[in-house]
Write an enzyme that holds these catalytic residues in place. Sequence first.
Site, PDB file in Angstrom:
ATOM      1  CD  GLU A  45      -1.397  -2.537   2.051  1.00  0.00           C
ATOM      2  OE1 GLU A  45      -2.125  -3.424   2.499  1.00  0.00           O
ATOM      3  OE2 GLU A  45      -0.016  -2.424   2.138  1.00  0.00           O
ATOM      4  CB  CYS A  87       0.212  -3.367   8.727  1.00  0.00           C
ATOM      5  SG  CYS A  87       1.164  -2.353   8.045  1.00  0.00           S
ATOM      6  CB  CYS A  94      -0.900  -0.015   5.268  1.00  0.00           C
ATOM      7  SG  CYS A  94       0.840  -0.302   4.678  1.00  0.00           S
ATOM      8  CG  ASP A 141       6.027  -7.394   6.250  1.00  0.00           C
ATOM      9  OD1 ASP A 141       6.742  -6.413   5.820  1.00  0.00           O
ATOM     10  OD2 ASP A 141       4.682  -7.658   6.067  1.00  0.00           O
TER      11      ASP A 141
END
Length: 163
Positions: free
Chosen positions: A60, A85, A88, A157
């Site tokens: 994103e 997340c 974002c 991540d």
Amino acid sequence: MTGNALPQDHDFIKLALAQARKSYEEGGIPVGAVMVRDGKVIAEGHNQRVQRKNPILHGEMDCLQNYGRHANYRGITLYTTLNPCMMCAGTIVQFGIERVVIGQETVLFPPEHPFHGNIDFLRSRGVDVVLLNDPGCEALFEEFLADPKTRALWLEDIGVDDA
């Protein structure tokens, strides 16, 4: 499927999935995004944390960066292959993106730290969220998680220490 899906949502999520596939083929995390205004793609991007060694270059964020600086983001729909997340989701709220279409809601790996994203947060801030539960998005992520090396990238991540 939840939210008010439009007929074109499935076509645009396929374009986001192509971006996710691109990231995966480059050795990155398979998350892709496209931004659409008035039925036209205005930006696309994919997760490049690994490729560019940039910890905040999620799909994103890459898409937003590729769109560039604008005075407002009204009328834009952001299509993303995975439930955003908090970073974002916060950016979506910060810039006033009014609609988000999500291909996949949850990643159940690792079982002790499933990733649920931030649909509730987005909705609580007035964002119209559509969840497609797209089989293509889910299949690509399952393929990615089948390899222990790429599973390690996923843990990195989402900020889970696997040691």
